[in-house]
Each structure stands twice: as C-alpha cells, then as structure tokens.
Design a protein around this motif. Structure first.
Motif, PDB file in Angstrom:
ATOM      1  N   SER A  57      -6.073   1.707  -5.451  1.00 30.91           N
ATOM      2  CA  SER A  57      -6.559   2.054  -4.113  1.00 30.91           C
ATOM      3  C   SER A  57      -5.831   1.181  -3.092  1.00 30.91           C
ATOM      4  N   THR A  58      -6.093   1.434  -1.822  1.00 25.28           N
ATOM      5  CA  THR A  58      -5.486   0.620  -0.765  1.00 25.28           C
ATOM      6  C   THR A  58      -6.568   0.152   0.188  1.00 25.28           C
ATOM      7  N   ASP A  59      -6.285  -0.959   0.839  1.00 22.06           N
ATOM      8  CA  ASP A  59      -7.146  -1.514   1.878  1.00 22.06           C
ATOM      9  C   ASP A  59      -6.239  -1.992   2.988  1.00 22.06           C
ATOM     10  N   GLY A  60      -6.006  -1.109   3.957  1.00 21.81           N
ATOM     11  CA  GLY A  60      -5.009  -1.422   4.971  1.00 21.81           C
ATOM     12  C   GLY A  60      -3.633  -1.490   4.332  1.00 21.81           C
ATOM     13  N   GLU A  61      -2.967  -2.632   4.464  1.00 26.28           N
ATOM     14  CA  GLU A  61      -1.642  -2.803   3.873  1.00 26.28           C
ATOM     15  C   GLU A  61      -1.697  -3.306   2.442  1.00 26.28           C
ATOM     16  N   SER A 120       0.824  -1.210   0.000  1.00 28.12           N
ATOM     17  CA  SER A 120       0.000   0.000   0.000  1.00 28.12           C
ATOM     18  C   SER A 120       0.864   1.269   0.000  1.00 28.12           C
ATOM     19  N   GLU A 121       2.084   1.152   0.505  1.00 29.92           N
ATOM     20  CA  GLU A 121       2.986   2.304   0.534  1.00 29.92           C
ATOM     21  C   GLU A 121       3.416   2.740  -0.870  1.00 29.92           C
ATOM     22  N   LEU A 122       3.187   1.887  -1.854  1.00 27.22           N
ATOM     23  CA  LEU A 122       3.606   2.203  -3.215  1.00 27.22           C
ATOM     24  C   LEU A 122       2.547   2.952  -4.013  1.00 27.22           C
ATOM     25  N   LYS A 123       1.391   3.188  -3.428  1.00 25.31           N
ATOM     26  CA  LYS A 123       0.253   3.698  -4.187  1.00 25.31           C
ATOM     27  C   LYS A 123       0.582   4.934  -5.017  1.00 25.31           C
ATOM     28  N   ALA A 124       1.153   5.955  -4.401  1.00 30.84           N
ATOM     29  CA  ALA A 124       1.420   7.208  -5.125  1.00 30.84           C
ATOM     30  C   ALA A 124       2.394   6.979  -6.283  1.00 30.84           C
TER      31      ALA A 124
END
Length: 397
Positions: free
Chosen positions: A99-103, A46-50
C-alpha cells in the motif's frame, strides 16, 4: 522487462539456515514483517507500487528446481526434511500486501513465520532494482566498473603489506541492496577471477551455486528477536536462541550475532559454554574497534584462546575500513569482512537504506536494541522501554 527474481535460491544463505532452525523449533509461530526506508529517496517509492505488486505476483509462482534442491541437500548443515519442505514450498500472495501513504511505500508480510520469513530479501532487492531502473543504466555501469577496478587495484596494493598472522578474507553480502541482479553477478564474477586470494564467497546462494563459490551466512537479528516471543523469560531469550542453534547445527554455522540487545548484554549471556561452542562473533552496529576489543577481553576473561576464534565485521563496510580493522585485529584473532552495498551498489547514485524487519511474533512486539543510533525499530514504546530496562541498554539518539 524480465522479472527481477530469477530463482528462489537467490536469497541470503542465512535465510535458509534460520528458516530451517525455526521450522524445527517453532513451526507454528506467527510473524509480522514490515518494510521501512530509513533515508529520503530521490523520488517517492510510492510510485513503485504497481511494479512491486507485479513482481510479488511473479515471486509467488516460483518453486525450487530439482538441481537447486540437490545443491541445498549437498550442504552438510541442511537437513533432508527441510529440503523436502522446500520441494513443496510456494510463497502465498495472501500473506503479503502493498500500500502507499503519501510518498511512502508500505509492505507488510503477516502469517506463519515459516511462510513469510523468506519474503524479506526478495522484497528488498525487488524495490531496489525497480528504483534504480529509473536512472541512467549505462552511466551507472560505466561508473560502477571504474570503481570496481579501483577496488581491485586497492586489493593488489594491499597485498604488498607485511603479512599478519591471519589472512585477509572478505565476502559479498550485497544481495538485498544491489543495483541489479546483473551488476551483482558481474561484481562477484570479477572479484572471484581477479582477487581469489582475498574474495572467499557470497551470501547469495544462487551465485554461490552457479560459480562454485562458498555460500556465506549463519543468523540474522530476526532469529534472536523471535525468541523474545517464544515463552522463555525475556532476560533469557538470547541464551535460548543460541542453545537451539547449537542443537540444530551441532558445530556448523558457528558465528553468533551480538547486537540484538547490545554487545554488553550479549556478552553477559555468552558464557564459557557458548564461547567454546561458537567459532566466533559477527559485528553489525556500534564502533567496530570497541566491539572487537570487548570480544577479545571476554575471551581472555573466560581463558578461551582467541586465536582459534573469528570476528566477522559486516556493518556498512568498504575496503579501506576493512583493511584498517584487519590491521588492528589480525595478529590476535581470525577476521572476516562481509561487504554489502559498497560492492553491489557502488555506481555513483545515492543508495536506499531499506530494511524489512520482524516487528511482532505470536502477537507480541519484538525489537532490536542496536549499538548504533537510528537502527532500533519497534512500534511498541512500552515494550521497547521494558526491553531497555531488562538489559540495561541506554537509549541512543
């Protein structure tokens, strides 16, 4: 950082071949592809989203260059109208979301299949390269080069063994889960220079063009899965997909994938007609020796000379496994070995097991019933149970 995607040509060959076939046979199909990570990464994706969003923005600005179109046009199985389509093709950002869902990192591509199918490989190697950039690059490359030299030494030692009836040949299938673009390129160049007698090509069309290698690939699971939604009787979807492939390629690209609903169900559909028309089969799940023996028994039952056919193995291979399979089969049938992650991402860092799979087509669920536990993906339990019933496929843990 430079953008990760260097060229729209940097894709697996089978993406282009399936793309062409689907454009010609079902240009109006609507599809949904979903990104999934099957293992636990060292840090949350999820940290990679941007960064993923930025890379997708860049991807959607790219177009095929004239020399790339000319290269594709020079492949005898590529039709001129498909290359003309690619000349005006652009990825549409509106068809893919992050999108993200938690991790968890969620990536969905939804839209016309001929516009969204191409996202898959780019998404996978974008996520992979962004993930591995957070590790010590220099240490990884030092370890990767050491391991690559060990593989080359292994190949040279293998060359001292008694020859089998058919030669040992392997290919790079590593674009989707590579450590980086630069590292995959270094691996491919090194293998082509050091062991050309064994290394016979790459699925990466960009590298094949750049270095004069043979591009390798025919079809993947999504091609056959899509036919579960194309209006034929479900029991007949494999035969319909194979028939359309035969009509599209007229003898080219003759390696059929066998494990969309399991090897036994595939062989039930792979009659004398298909056995004569296709050059061979590709293994991607289940015990490879059991699979290969089933294939040879099937050819024998149909009275087809197996020595004229090829078995291609591509399921989580490394060189020792490929050598063992070669020793077992190479006197009875031609073989080929597609090695992916173990070539393009063997640097001492635990790898990601990521996929981006076709989940629905034309508003209907589709599924793969793998011969390996953990590889079946479907969000609709009712459809999955029905598919198992139709093809008499056992549930695997």
């Amino acid at each position: 950082m430079n953008p990760i995607v260097r060229s729209l040509l940097e894709n697996d060959l089978y993406k282009f071949t399936m793309w062409q076939a689907l454009l010609h046979s079902h240009p109006g199909a609507q599809a949904e592809y979903v990104f999934v990570c099957r293992n636990t990464p060292a840090y949350p994706l999820s940290e990679l989203k941007a960064d993923v969003e930025r890379e997708l923005d860049h991807l959607c600005t790219l177009f095929f260059a004239e020399d790339e179109l000319a290269y594709l046009r020079g492949l005898r199985f590529m039709k001129s109208d498909f290359v003309d389509f690619l000349a005006v093709f652009r990825f549409q950002r509106k068809f893919i979301s992050v999108s993200t869902d938690g991790e968890l990192l969620n990536i969905h591509a939804v839209g016309p299949q001929v516009h969204v199918t191409g996202f898959e490989i780019f998404v996978l190697y974008i996520v992979n390269e962004l993930y591995f950039r957070r590790f010590d690059q220099q240490a990884a490359l030092v370890e990767g080069r050491k391991r690559l030299q060990a593989k080359i030494a292994m190949l040279h030692a293998f060359g001292s063994e008694a020859e089998k009836k058919n030669p040992f040949e392997f290919f790079d299938f590593g674009v989707r889960r590579r450590f980086s673009a630069a590292w995959q390129e270094e691996v491919v160049v090194t293998l082509a220079r050091e062991v050309p007698q064994y290394f016979k090509g790459s699925s990466n069309v960009y590298l094949a063009k750049k270095y004069g290698l043979t591009p390798i690939g025919t079809m993947a699971h999504e091609y056959l899965q899509a036919y579960q939604s194309f209006g034929v009787r479900l029991r007949d979807f494999q035969k319909a997909a194979l028939e359309d492939w035969v009509q599209e390629y007229r003898g080219d690209l003759g390696i059929a994938l066998t494990d969309v609903v399991g090897m036994d169900a595939f062989l039930a559909d792979f009659d004398l007609y298909f056995a004569k028309l296709f050059d061979g089969l590709r293994h991607d799940s289940g015990d490879p020796v059991v699979w290969g023996e089933k294939a040879l028994a099937h050819y024998a039952k149909l009275r087809v000379d197996a020595t004229t056919k090829r078995l291609v193995f591509s399921d989580a291979l490394d060189l020792p496994t490929a050598f063992a399979l070669y020793r077992h089969f190479a006197d009875r049938v031609m073989t080929g070995f597609g090695i992916g992650t173990n070539l393009s991402n063997d640097t001492g860092i635990a790898t990601l097991n990521i996929v981006m799979k076709l989940m629905s087509c034309n508003g209907q669920p589709v599924a793969k019933l793998s011969d390996s536990a953990g590889k079946t993906l479907c969000t609709d339990a009712t459809f999955l149970a029905y598919l198992r019933q139709v093809f008499h496929h056992p549930a695997l843990n």
